[in-house]
Design an enzyme around this catalytic site. Structure first.
Site, short mmCIF file in Angstrom:
data_model
loop_
_atom_site.label_atom_id
_atom_site.label_comp_id
_atom_site.label_asym_id
_atom_site.label_seq_id
_atom_site.Cartn_x
_atom_site.Cartn_y
_atom_site.Cartn_z
N CYS A 162 0.82 -1.21 0.00
CA CYS A 162 0.00 0.00 0.00
C CYS A 162 0.86 1.26 0.00
O CYS A 162 0.40 2.33 -0.35
CB CYS A 162 -0.94 0.01 1.19
SG CYS A 162 -0.08 0.18 2.75
N HIS A 215 -0.23 0.85 8.15
CA HIS A 215 -0.95 0.72 6.88
C HIS A 215 -1.39 2.11 6.41
O HIS A 215 -1.89 2.89 7.20
CB HIS A 215 -2.16 -0.19 7.10
CG HIS A 215 -3.11 -0.22 5.95
ND1 HIS A 215 -2.69 -0.33 4.65
CD2 HIS A 215 -4.46 -0.16 5.91
CE1 HIS A 215 -3.74 -0.32 3.87
NE2 HIS A 215 -4.83 -0.21 4.60
#
Length: 622
Positions: A162, A215
């Site tokens: 990501c 994240h």
């Protein structure tokens, strides 16, 4: 691309065993074919007894590996702790897929690419650019040549990547190969300075269930010029807080930028600056949108353009004229259209005819597509003759021409029911089955009509009827009390306005294309009782073009005065129409060319003088 090597020891048996009894083909298989490709770093480190996982940039630079071992970090298997099957996303990149599944594969990168990867790593690890990439709209000069021309959309990388959403799309492949999943914060800060994006949307850095792993969630909706700088600041704060942090847990499957390729969606990238256009385009600009059928498809790369073209070709072999017409012109329900513009259509029709007459046969009889029209193919006698033979596509050209000229060039929006697919054919029913189906449908229809009438009467509507006979009775009853032009004509129009209204409504709701036109219904209707039959016969007698008048629809649709006017403008002489035996729908046309030449329209005469002179033939008397 395959190298030969001696067969492995397990395959060749010791001399003591008689080879012919064991394997008759032992001598044939003297050389064993093995696909070339390097051993991956993953396999190599596993065999060395190290814990396999991506190395930091510094470690990777210092790492010494024997020949035949590649240094791509993209081949590392994703650790089970971080794998989340439910929210995880499926990558497309073959190396990433293999790593995700835990199957090591050979690395088949070219040597040149590996060298460039190494130079990129060197550059990023050792120096810093004068102005960071996230401030200017494209990567600084030294890196620019190392960015591939191939855009890596996020859909190509799966979990653990990501962090790529804040990196310029042309550098994503190279960054993924040199960094692997879950980038270390220190490395990430350098990467952002070299190949960070300036604007990519609002972001959020979340802790995951595993400690020290974070994240990044990116929302591409609201992009600004400061995104890159803010993100860099956030990451450096994170580095100060948690020096062991690694970023890249999973891509959020709900994020706008991510969708598996099967969905044919395209990531809305803010385009990088190119040499041609000196500065970045407006930050909010969406990619080119191309229409595929009635769906718009966003296109940001050559690949997407190819996909769009492919989809287009699936839907329409040629460019679909009808789709164009649907977009550009107002379209009317056919019967209404003819009722309104009959004279002009027929004039145009005659003009077409005269043009065609001058052309050779091959042009006059064009091969046609499947003939399915708005007015059913069976009802084509309700169209002017010229149009009856045309396909829907060609007809729409004529209609669109008048839709513009008649409405002061303004095409209004209107709903279109798409036509039945002409490519689909089904077996015809046998006569008995067809009759059975028809009678069944008719029975249902009558029940339906009766029920409709009953409900309407209960609601207090007065002008509703359940059958033709009832329509005629009510009409005659009403005409007793007020002046009526001609009972049966009015009866026919009552049938039209009441019974057909409900049916057409049903057909529209069912999404069907045809409406029942007035007269065709009268001709097709099968009487349900003797009285009904008598009434129907008298209506048909009145309407029969052979006995009464030339143009049926006009007679039913309007009063007699209107009809006379229409008849005069059409200049159809009130003679019985002579039917051609071979084709029941092809009427012999009465006084074909005289029709326009002798009309009272002066402007018409002016237009026609040349054509007239060309067609007049004088008898030569010997």
């Amino acid at each position: 691309m395959s190298c030969l090597r001696k067969p492995s020891q397990s395959l060749v048996l010791s001399e003591s065993v008689d080879p012919t009894t064991v394997d008759p083909f032992v001598d044939v298989r003297a050389e064993e074919v093995v696909p070339t490709g390097c051993m991956t770093l993953w396999e190599y480190r596993d065999s060395c007894g190290d814990v396999p996982g991506p190395l930091s940039h510094g470690d990777l630079r210092r790492l010494r590996t024997p020949d035949g071992v590649c240094k791509c970090q993209i081949h590392f298997e994703f650790p089970t702790v971080l794998k989340s099957g439910s929210t995880g996303t499926v990558p497309e990149h073959p190396a990433v897929v293999a790593a995700f599944m835990g199957r090591p594969r050979r690395c088949s990168l070219e040597q040149r690419t590996k060298e460039l990867d190494f130079r990129f790593l060197q550059l990023v690890h050792e120096g810093l650019p004068v102005r960071p990439s996230y401030m200017i709209a494209r990567p600084p000069r030294p890196v620019r040549g190392l960015c591939s021309s191939r855009d890596g959309s996020l859909a190509q990388f799966g979990q653990g990547y990501c962090y790529l959403s804040a990196i310029v799309d042309s550098a994503r492949w190279r960054v993924a190969r040199t960094t692997g999943w879950c980038v270390r914060v220190a490395d990430y800060l350098r990467l952002l300075q070299w190949v960070g994006r300036r604007s990519f949307g609002s972001f959020q850095i979340e802790e995951s269930t595993v400690e020290h792993v974070y994240h990044v969630i990116v929302d591409t909706e609201h992009q600004s010029e400061q995104d890159g700088a803010l993100f860099y600041q956030a990451v450096s704060d994170l580095a100060a807080r948690d020096p062991l942090a690694r970023i890249g847990n999973q891509l959020n499957p709900l994020a706008a930028e991510f969708c598996p390729r099967s969905a044919r969606r395209v990531e809305p990238v803010t385009p990088q600056v190119t040499r041609r256009k000196g500065l970045a385009r407006m930050p909010g600009r969406s990619p080119t949108v191309v229409s595929v059928g009635n769906v718009g498809m966003a296109i940001t790369s050559i690949q997407d353009a190819l996909v769009a073209t492919e989809l287009r070709n699936v839907n329409f072999g040629r460019r679909d004229t009808e789709a164009e017409c649907r977009r550009l012109w107002a379209r009317y329900e056919v019967n209404d259209y003819f009722r309104r513009h009959k004279a002009e259509l027929l004039k145009f029709d005659a003009r077409l005819r005269s043009h065609m007459a001058k052309k050779p046969v091959s042009v006059r009889t064009r091969s046609s597509d499947a003939k399915i029209q708005c007015i059913g193919w069976r009802d084509r006698h309700l169209l002017p003759q010229r149009l009856a033979g045309l396909t829907k596509q060609k007809r729409s050209l004529i209609w669109s021409r008048f839709a513009t000229s008649n409405i002061r060039r303004k095409a209004s929006a209107c709903t279109m029911t798409p036509s039945v697919d002409p490519m689909v054919h089904t077996w015809g029913d046998s006569a008995a089955l067809a009759a059975k189906k028809i009678s069944e449908a008719r029975r249902r229809q009558e029940i339906c009509a009766a029920a409709y009438a009953e409900r309407a009467k209960a609601r207090g509507q007065t002008n509703v009827v359940a059958s033709i006979s009832e329509a005629i009775e009510t009409t005659l009853r009403r005409n007793g009390t007020r002046f009526a032009l001609d009972g049966l004509h009015v009866a026919a129009s009552v049938i039209v306005t009441t019974r057909l209204r409900s049916w057409n409504q049903e057909e529209v709701l069912a999404g069907r294309e045809f409406r029942k036109s007035t007269t065709s219904w009268i001709w097709r209707h099968m009487p349900s009782s003797i009285q009904d039959a008598l009434n129907l016969t008298s209506v048909r007698d009145k309407l029969d073009p052979g006995r009464a008048f030339g143009y049926v629809q006009a007679a039913v649709a309007q009063g007699m005065s209107d009809f006379r006017r229409a008849k005069r403008s059409l200049a159809i002489v009130a003679k019985p129409v002579i039917r051609n035996v071979r084709d029941p729908y092809d009427h012999g046309f009465v006084k074909r060319d005289g029709k326009l030449r002798h009309s009272r329209d002066v402007s018409n005469k002016k237009l026609r003088t040349k054509a007239v002179a060309a067609t007049k033939v004088h008898k030569i008397i010997f």
